[in-house]
Design a protein around this motif. Structure first.
Motif, PDB file in Angstrom:
ATOM      1  N   ALA A   1      30.344  -9.381   8.587  1.00  0.00           N
ATOM      2  CA  ALA A   1      31.320  -8.945   7.844  1.00  0.00           C
ATOM      3  C   ALA A   1      30.706  -8.570   6.411  1.00  0.00           C
ATOM      4  CB  ALA A   1      32.209 -10.257   7.608  1.00  0.00           C
ATOM      5  N   ASN A   2      31.068  -7.475   5.872  1.00  0.00           N
ATOM      6  CA  ASN A   2      30.752  -6.854   4.692  1.00  0.00           C
ATOM      7  C   ASN A   2      31.877  -6.482   3.875  1.00  0.00           C
ATOM      8  OD1 ASN A   2      29.102  -5.449   2.983  1.00  0.00           O
ATOM      9  ND2 ASN A   2      29.161  -3.653   3.968  1.00  0.00           N
ATOM     10  N   ALA A   3      31.555  -6.876   2.458  1.00  0.00           N
ATOM     11  CA  ALA A   3      32.567  -6.464   1.482  1.00  0.00           C
ATOM     12  C   ALA A   3      31.963  -5.242   0.685  1.00  0.00           C
ATOM     13  CB  ALA A   3      32.970  -7.612   0.593  1.00  0.00           C
ATOM     14  N   PRO A   4      32.776  -4.352   0.027  1.00  0.00           N
ATOM     15  CA  PRO A   4      32.341  -3.209  -0.560  1.00  0.00           C
ATOM     16  C   PRO A   4      31.680  -3.643  -1.887  1.00  0.00           C
ATOM     17  CG  PRO A   4      34.769  -3.249  -0.701  1.00  0.00           C
ATOM     18  CD  PRO A   4      34.451  -4.370   0.368  1.00  0.00           C
ATOM     19  N   ASP A   5      32.172  -4.569  -2.603  1.00  0.00           N
ATOM     20  CA  ASP A   5      31.324  -5.167  -3.691  1.00  0.00           C
ATOM     21  C   ASP A   5      30.500  -6.474  -3.472  1.00  0.00           C
ATOM     22  OD1 ASP A   5      33.500  -6.805  -3.285  1.00  0.00           O
ATOM     23  OD2 ASP A   5      34.428  -6.886  -4.957  1.00  0.00           O
ATOM     24  N   GLY A   6      30.277  -6.663  -2.302  1.00  0.00           N
ATOM     25  CA  GLY A   6      29.342  -7.780  -2.060  1.00  0.00           C
ATOM     26  C   GLY A   6      30.223  -8.958  -2.052  1.00  0.00           C
ATOM     27  N   GLN A   7      31.191  -9.212  -2.279  1.00  0.00           N
ATOM     28  CA  GLN A   7      31.972 -10.467  -2.518  1.00  0.00           C
ATOM     29  C   GLN A   7      33.470 -10.426  -1.830  1.00  0.00           C
ATOM     30  OE1 GLN A   7      30.419 -13.018  -4.121  1.00  0.00           O
ATOM     31  NE2 GLN A   7      28.630 -11.577  -4.790  1.00  0.00           N
ATOM     32  N   PHE A   8      33.884 -11.778  -1.632  1.00  0.00           N
ATOM     33  CA  PHE A   8      34.977 -11.738  -0.729  1.00  0.00           C
ATOM     34  C   PHE A   8      35.883 -12.580  -1.493  1.00  0.00           C
ATOM     35  CE2 PHE A   8      31.633 -11.070   2.290  1.00  0.00           C
ATOM     36  CZ  PHE A   8      32.263 -10.365   3.160  1.00  0.00           C
ATOM     37  N   THR A   9      37.481 -12.085  -1.372  1.00  0.00           N
ATOM     38  CA  THR A   9      38.316 -13.031  -2.154  1.00  0.00           C
ATOM     39  C   THR A   9      38.516 -14.160  -1.266  1.00  0.00           C
ATOM     40  OG1 THR A   9      40.316 -12.088  -0.778  1.00  0.00           O
ATOM     41  CG2 THR A   9      39.639 -10.992  -2.939  1.00  0.00           C
ATOM     42  N   GLU A  10      39.224 -15.340  -1.552  1.00  0.00           N
ATOM     43  CA  GLU A  10      39.425 -16.520  -0.694  1.00  0.00           C
ATOM     44  C   GLU A  10      40.285 -16.381   0.576  1.00  0.00           C
ATOM     45  OE1 GLU A  10      41.455 -19.699  -2.661  1.00  0.00           O
ATOM     46  OE2 GLU A  10      39.607 -19.665  -4.480  1.00  0.00           O
ATOM     47  N   GLN A  11      41.280 -15.125   0.510  1.00  0.00           N
ATOM     48  CA  GLN A  11      42.147 -14.900   1.885  1.00  0.00           C
ATOM     49  C   GLN A  11      41.187 -13.856   2.591  1.00  0.00           C
ATOM     50  OE1 GLN A  11      45.296 -15.374   2.418  1.00  0.00           O
ATOM     51  NE2 GLN A  11      44.471 -14.879   4.496  1.00  0.00           N
ATOM     52  N   GLU A  12      40.158 -13.079   2.090  1.00  0.00           N
ATOM     53  CA  GLU A  12      39.455 -12.386   3.040  1.00  0.00           C
ATOM     54  C   GLU A  12      38.356 -13.398   3.609  1.00  0.00           C
ATOM     55  OE1 GLU A  12      39.631  -8.338   0.245  1.00  0.00           O
ATOM     56  OE2 GLU A  12      37.949  -9.603  -0.047  1.00  0.00           O
ATOM     57  N   GLU A  13      37.685 -14.352   2.676  1.00  0.00           N
ATOM     58  CA  GLU A  13      36.812 -15.197   3.327  1.00  0.00           C
ATOM     59  C   GLU A  13      37.372 -16.110   4.548  1.00  0.00           C
ATOM     60  OE1 GLU A  13      35.707 -18.905   1.303  1.00  0.00           O
ATOM     61  OE2 GLU A  13      33.702 -18.224   1.274  1.00  0.00           O
ATOM     62  N   GLN A  14      38.485 -16.292   4.292  1.00  0.00           N
ATOM     63  CA  GLN A  14      39.506 -17.313   5.662  1.00  0.00           C
ATOM     64  C   GLN A  14      39.502 -16.117   6.619  1.00  0.00           C
ATOM     65  OE1 GLN A  14      42.413 -20.112   4.973  1.00  0.00           O
ATOM     66  NE2 GLN A  14      43.700 -18.712   6.142  1.00  0.00           N
ATOM     67  N   ASP A  15      40.046 -14.864   6.342  1.00  0.00           N
ATOM     68  CA  ASP A  15      40.285 -13.823   7.406  1.00  0.00           C
ATOM     69  C   ASP A  15      38.682 -13.756   8.441  1.00  0.00           C
ATOM     70  OD1 ASP A  15      42.642 -13.816   6.706  1.00  0.00           O
ATOM     71  OD2 ASP A  15      42.538 -11.657   6.070  1.00  0.00           O
ATOM     72  N   VAL A  16      37.791 -13.490   7.732  1.00  0.00           N
ATOM     73  CA  VAL A  16      36.497 -13.067   8.311  1.00  0.00           C
ATOM     74  C   VAL A  16      35.962 -14.332   9.076  1.00  0.00           C
ATOM     75  CG1 VAL A  16      36.082 -11.271   6.601  1.00  0.00           C
ATOM     76  CG2 VAL A  16      34.817 -13.641   6.498  1.00  0.00           C
ATOM     77  N   ILE A  17      36.050 -15.148   8.587  1.00  0.00           N
ATOM     78  CA  ILE A  17      35.617 -16.460   9.333  1.00  0.00           C
ATOM     79  C   ILE A  17      36.411 -16.800  10.459  1.00  0.00           C
ATOM     80  CG2 ILE A  17      35.360 -18.999   9.182  1.00  0.00           C
ATOM     81  CD1 ILE A  17      34.673 -18.922   6.352  1.00  0.00           C
ATOM     82  N   SER A  18      37.656 -16.541  10.226  1.00  0.00           N
ATOM     83  CA  SER A  18      38.569 -16.712  11.627  1.00  0.00           C
ATOM     84  C   SER A  18      38.123 -15.815  12.663  1.00  0.00           C
ATOM     85  CB  SER A  18      40.113 -16.687  11.139  1.00  0.00           C
ATOM     86  OG  SER A  18      40.618 -17.814  10.348  1.00  0.00           O
ATOM     87  N   ILE A  19      38.226 -14.435  12.230  1.00  0.00           N
ATOM     88  CA  ILE A  19      37.730 -13.541  13.198  1.00  0.00           C
ATOM     89  C   ILE A  19      36.472 -13.540  13.913  1.00  0.00           C
ATOM     90  CG2 ILE A  19      37.473 -10.872  13.430  1.00  0.00           C
ATOM     91  CD1 ILE A  19      39.446 -10.512  11.212  1.00  0.00           C
ATOM     92  N   LEU A  20      35.437 -13.854  12.891  1.00  0.00           N
ATOM     93  CA  LEU A  20      34.069 -14.030  13.637  1.00  0.00           C
ATOM     94  C   LEU A  20      34.002 -15.358  14.445  1.00  0.00           C
ATOM     95  CD1 LEU A  20      31.869 -13.355  10.313  1.00  0.00           C
ATOM     96  CD2 LEU A  20      32.173 -11.964  12.252  1.00  0.00           C
TER      97      LEU A  20
END
Length: 263
Positions: free
Chosen positions: A237-256
């Motif tokens: 998982a890669n974010a355009p600005d190199g950082q993830f919001t809390e929601q995005e963090e939860q999403d990517v961890i669940s998907i991965l």
């Protein structure tokens, strides 16, 4: 004549006293009004200040206590490399929620790429590279620049290595969802040691044996953090600005975390 002079003097004294008294009364009245006005302002001002402070506090509380929604992973993706090329190789699967979509799918005779994306442009990329010898991604890379990456575990992974094309991969051990934080960079043409940086953040599926500090990163992250499974596999998982919001963090961890294989 004397009486007239005396009367005149008395009259002058009375007028003088009245003027002073009137002036005094006027001064006292003005001061009273000023004091009263000041008192009213003093009483009203704290209420305004308290109201503004309460509004700010409520806004900050709402922002800090905004709940991260647990997204339902109600979509299933199955990789197509083995199917398209009609070979004996596992099908890899992962789940994702409604707020993510498949941006790219590409399968060739030696490579497969699948990219998921959310509305902000955060991506999760599955990549398989075959028809290369084991160790290909461990050699080469930049000869002058190295990065230092801290690898830590944030969740378990559903992926369990077994047998693939006659080879056993149990020795890879348990898999995890890892956080990859770039913490240093070394330009060997000018520096003798790493420069500390607050670098980009990634998430990836990796063996737990990768936990620790990797200070020899020379390749692009999708090559550096791939694992050998009769071909190189990365799921990052890669974010355009190199950082993830809390929601995005939860999403990517669940998907991965949902990444798995079907044999």
């Amino acid at each position: 004549m004397k009486i007239s002079k005396i009367m005149a003097a008395l009259l002058a004294i009375c007028l003088s006293v009245n003027c002073v008294a009137c002036g005094s009364d006027t001064g006292n009245t003005d001061m009273s009004k000023i004091e009263e006005s000041y008192a009213l302002e003093s009483e009203e001002q704290p209420e305004d200040y308290e109201e503004d402070a309460e509004t700010v506090a409520n806004t900050e509380t709402e922002a800090s206590t905004e709940e991260v929604e647990a997204q339902e992973l109600n979509h299933l993706y199955t990789t197509q490399f083995a199917t398209v090329n009609e070979i004996s190789y596992p099908l890899f699967m992962f789940d994702y929620p409604d707020n993510w979509s498949v941006l790219q799918e590409n399968v060739t005779e030696d490579k497969e790429t699948v990219v998921l994306e959310n509305e902000r442009g955060v991506t999760i990329t599955f990549s398989y590279t075959g028809n290369v010898p084991e160790g290909t991604f461990e050699t080469g890379g930049s000869s002058t620049v190295m990065s230092r990456v801290e690898v830590s575990k944030v969740s378990d992974s559903c992926f369990t290595p077994t047998y693939v094309q006659g080879s056993e991969y149990y020795d890879l051990g348990a898999f995890m969802v890892a956080k990859l934080k770039y913490t240093g960079q070394l330009d060997m043409t000018v520096d003798s040691d790493f420069e500390d940086i607050d670098g980009y953040l990634y998430y990836a599926v990796l063996p737990e044996s990768e936990i620790g500090i990797n200070d020899g990163v020379r390749h692009p992250y999708d090559e550096e953090f791939a694992f050998w499974y009769s071909g190189y596999i990365s799921f990052i998982a890669n974010a355009p600005d190199g950082q993830f919001t809390e929601q995005e963090e939860q999403d990517v961890i669940s998907i991965l975390s949902s990444f798995r294989a079907e044999y």
